[in-house]
Design a protein around this motif. Structure first.
Motif, mmCIF file in Angstrom:
data_model
loop_
_atom_site.group_PDB
_atom_site.id
_atom_site.type_symbol
_atom_site.label_atom_id
_atom_site.label_comp_id
_atom_site.label_asym_id
_atom_site.label_seq_id
_atom_site.Cartn_x
_atom_site.Cartn_y
_atom_site.Cartn_z
ATOM 1 N N LYS A 6 0.876 -45.645 -42.900
ATOM 2 C CA LYS A 6 2.098 -45.422 -43.644
ATOM 3 C C LYS A 6 2.542 -46.749 -44.244
ATOM 4 O O LYS A 6 2.418 -47.794 -43.602
ATOM 5 N N PRO A 7 3.068 -46.750 -45.461
ATOM 6 C CA PRO A 7 3.504 -48.015 -46.056
ATOM 7 C C PRO A 7 4.597 -48.701 -45.246
ATOM 8 O O PRO A 7 5.521 -48.052 -44.738
ATOM 9 N N LEU A 8 4.471 -50.001 -45.132
ATOM 10 C CA LEU A 8 5.490 -50.848 -44.514
ATOM 11 C C LEU A 8 6.349 -51.412 -45.639
ATOM 12 O O LEU A 8 5.826 -52.051 -46.555
ATOM 13 N N LYS A 9 7.656 -51.166 -45.589
ATOM 14 C CA LYS A 9 8.546 -51.580 -46.669
ATOM 15 C C LYS A 9 9.681 -52.433 -46.107
ATOM 16 O O LYS A 9 10.518 -51.922 -45.348
ATOM 17 N N ILE A 10 9.679 -53.691 -46.484
ATOM 18 C CA ILE A 10 10.687 -54.641 -46.015
ATOM 19 C C ILE A 10 11.531 -55.066 -47.212
ATOM 20 O O ILE A 10 10.987 -55.502 -48.235
ATOM 21 N N GLY A 11 12.845 -54.965 -47.103
ATOM 22 C CA GLY A 11 13.733 -55.290 -48.211
ATOM 23 C C GLY A 11 13.946 -56.787 -48.374
ATOM 24 O O GLY A 11 13.162 -57.608 -47.891
ATOM 25 N N ASN A 12 15.017 -57.151 -49.044
ATOM 26 C CA ASN A 12 15.351 -58.561 -49.278
ATOM 27 C C ASN A 12 16.188 -59.122 -48.131
ATOM 28 O O ASN A 12 16.968 -58.406 -47.502
ATOM 29 N N ASP A 13 16.006 -60.417 -47.865
ATOM 30 C CA ASP A 13 16.820 -61.131 -46.867
ATOM 31 C C ASP A 13 16.662 -60.554 -45.464
ATOM 32 O O ASP A 13 17.588 -60.612 -44.657
ATOM 33 N N VAL A 14 15.501 -60.007 -45.168
ATOM 34 C CA VAL A 14 15.226 -59.472 -43.831
ATOM 35 C C VAL A 14 14.629 -60.576 -42.977
ATOM 36 O O VAL A 14 13.827 -61.384 -43.444
ATOM 37 N N TRP A 15 15.001 -60.598 -41.703
ATOM 38 C CA TRP A 15 14.550 -61.662 -40.810
ATOM 39 C C TRP A 15 14.082 -61.065 -39.486
ATOM 40 O O TRP A 15 14.850 -60.413 -38.789
ATOM 41 N N PHE A 16 12.801 -61.293 -39.175
ATOM 42 C CA PHE A 16 12.249 -61.006 -37.859
ATOM 43 C C PHE A 16 12.140 -62.350 -37.148
ATOM 44 O O PHE A 16 11.311 -63.192 -37.499
ATOM 45 N N VAL A 17 12.974 -62.570 -36.151
ATOM 46 C CA VAL A 17 13.184 -63.918 -35.624
ATOM 47 C C VAL A 17 11.918 -64.500 -35.007
ATOM 48 O O VAL A 17 11.616 -65.678 -35.191
ATOM 49 N N GLY A 18 11.153 -63.733 -34.292
ATOM 50 C CA GLY A 18 9.915 -64.229 -33.694
ATOM 51 C C GLY A 18 9.437 -63.310 -32.597
ATOM 52 O O GLY A 18 10.239 -62.631 -31.933
ATOM 53 N N HIS A 19 8.113 -63.246 -32.391
ATOM 54 C CA HIS A 19 7.508 -62.394 -31.364
ATOM 55 C C HIS A 19 7.955 -60.934 -31.513
ATOM 56 O O HIS A 19 8.053 -60.209 -30.513
ATOM 57 N N CYS A 20 8.212 -60.506 -32.741
ATOM 58 C CA CYS A 20 8.589 -59.112 -32.985
ATOM 59 C C CYS A 20 7.334 -58.270 -33.233
ATOM 60 O O CYS A 20 6.368 -58.750 -33.828
ATOM 61 N N ILE A 21 7.372 -57.038 -32.800
ATOM 62 C CA ILE A 21 6.326 -56.071 -33.108
ATOM 63 C C ILE A 21 6.977 -54.964 -33.925
ATOM 64 O O ILE A 21 7.935 -54.335 -33.479
ATOM 65 N N VAL A 22 6.453 -54.757 -35.131
ATOM 66 C CA VAL A 22 7.099 -53.879 -36.097
ATOM 67 C C VAL A 22 6.121 -52.798 -36.532
ATOM 68 O O VAL A 22 5.006 -53.106 -36.969
ATOM 69 N N GLY A 23 6.519 -51.558 -36.421
ATOM 70 C CA GLY A 23 5.698 -50.449 -36.883
ATOM 71 C C GLY A 23 5.862 -50.237 -38.378
ATOM 72 O O GLY A 23 6.561 -50.996 -39.056
ATOM 73 N N PRO A 24 5.242 -49.195 -38.922
ATOM 74 C CA PRO A 24 5.350 -48.912 -40.366
ATOM 75 C C PRO A 24 6.709 -48.319 -40.710
ATOM 76 O O PRO A 24 6.864 -47.120 -40.909
ATOM 77 N N ILE A 25 7.693 -49.175 -40.772
ATOM 78 C CA ILE A 25 9.075 -48.770 -40.968
ATOM 79 C C ILE A 25 9.559 -49.192 -42.350
ATOM 80 O O ILE A 25 8.851 -49.847 -43.095
ATOM 81 N N GLU A 26 10.798 -48.860 -42.657
ATOM 82 C CA GLU A 26 11.517 -49.409 -43.792
ATOM 83 C C GLU A 26 12.690 -50.222 -43.249
ATOM 84 O O GLU A 26 13.499 -49.707 -42.471
ATOM 85 N N ALA A 27 12.748 -51.486 -43.641
ATOM 86 C CA ALA A 27 13.841 -52.364 -43.225
ATOM 87 C C ALA A 27 14.727 -52.620 -44.435
ATOM 88 O O ALA A 27 14.275 -53.185 -45.433
ATOM 89 N N ALA A 28 15.966 -52.194 -44.360
ATOM 90 C CA ALA A 28 16.886 -52.363 -45.481
ATOM 91 C C ALA A 28 17.277 -53.828 -45.645
ATOM 92 O O ALA A 28 17.105 -54.646 -44.732
ATOM 93 N N ASP A 29 17.803 -54.161 -46.810
ATOM 94 C CA ASP A 29 18.217 -55.533 -47.102
ATOM 95 C C ASP A 29 19.121 -56.091 -46.008
ATOM 96 O O ASP A 29 19.977 -55.386 -45.460
ATOM 97 N N LYS A 30 18.919 -57.376 -45.709
ATOM 98 C CA LYS A 30 19.776 -58.154 -44.812
ATOM 99 C C LYS A 30 19.734 -57.698 -43.358
ATOM 100 O O LYS A 30 20.566 -58.111 -42.546
ATOM 101 N N SER A 31 18.782 -56.832 -43.011
ATOM 102 C CA SER A 31 18.644 -56.469 -41.608
ATOM 103 C C SER A 31 17.900 -57.554 -40.850
ATOM 104 O O SER A 31 17.227 -58.400 -41.444
ATOM 105 N N MET A 32 18.011 -57.542 -39.537
ATOM 106 C CA MET A 32 17.497 -58.641 -38.715
ATOM 107 C C MET A 32 17.068 -58.101 -37.357
ATOM 108 O O MET A 32 17.723 -57.223 -36.788
#
Length: 261
Positions: free
Chosen positions: A125-151
């Protein structure tokens, strides 16, 4: 460059690619590789996908792996920490001004079990990350949609979409913005202008070459000798002068992020 194999290569100005980095397609030369201006790609980086692009002022630190059959598109001002993984088997789109902390893993597929034997877990599934998104470190992320400015805070396991300007933590991650607040707070244009004037004064660049304005309609588009930074839309008139590049490098990564008009 010997460590890039692609049928179509577009390299911007001021690009640094470490000699040990490998950039190619899945089974040979990539179809297209596009790398913007002032991009840094560190030691041991492997970018193995058929269509890859990254915007200006991106930093991909050492031992990062980006791989997959589909395209991977990363916007301007990206910061990708050491040993991160970005999988684009299902396709990956990452917006402007995003940070992916060290050892984070962003996935767009789940494939391994024997489907003949009845394994139910075989999808992409497509992975879609918006603008100004921050994964601080050691994150595991599935095929999600991350809206702008999420963290997502360190160690988060993200299995569901991330909402606008929310902060997530835990495994599985949940929004904790009700306790911590949002990643971004409201800042007036006046306050931004004051801070940018301070940054310009402290940066050491020729202040005659950089013009700060609040809004786009204040720009003199015919003035090609100077770079305008419009604070409200966070855009600038890209001229690639020495002072412009030095000012952008001074602002990044945490003071201010601007993208070209």
């Amino acid at each position: 460059m010997e460590n890039i194999q692609a049928n179509q290569i577009e390299l911007g100005q001021g690009v640094f690619i470490h000699p040990t980095a490998i950039i190619r397609g899945i089974d040979g030369p990539a179809d297209r590789i596009r790398i913007g201006d002032q991009v840094y790609i560190g030691a041991g980086v492997q970018i193995i996908c058929n269509d890859f692009q990254i915007g200006d002022y991106g930093k991909i630190h050492h031992q990062v792996t980006i791989h997959g059959y589909q395209s991977c598109s990363i916007g301007h001002n990206a910061w990708i920490g050491q040993f991160a993984i970005i999988d684009c088997i299902g396709g990956a789109t990452i917006g402007d001004n995003c940070g992916i902390g060290a050892h984070s893993q962003l996935w767009s597929h789940i494939k391994f079990g024997d489907t003949l034997e009845g394994c139910r877990f075989n999808s992409q599934k497509p992975l879609k990350i918006g603008n100004d998104v921050w994964f601080v470190g050691h994150c595991i992320v599935g095929p999600i949609e991350a809206a702008d400015k999420s963290m997502a805070l360190a160690g988060s396991v993200i299995t569901h979409d991330m909402a606008y300007n929310q902060i997530y933590a835990g495994s599985p991650a949940k929004s904790i913005s009700s306790k911590l607040g949002n990643q971004f707070i409201a800042v007036s244009t006046k306050e931004k202008m004051e801070k940018m004037r301070q940054y310009l004064s402290e940066s050491g660049v020729d202040q005659e070459k950089i013009i700060l304005v609040a809004h786009e309609n204040e720009i003199n588009w015919e003035n090609s000798d100077k770079t305008y930074f419009a604070v409200s839309p966070r855009k600038y008139t890209k001229r690639q002068s020495v002072d412009e590049v030095n000012f952008m490098k001074y602002l990044l990564p945490e003071k201010a992020k601007f993208t070209p008009f």
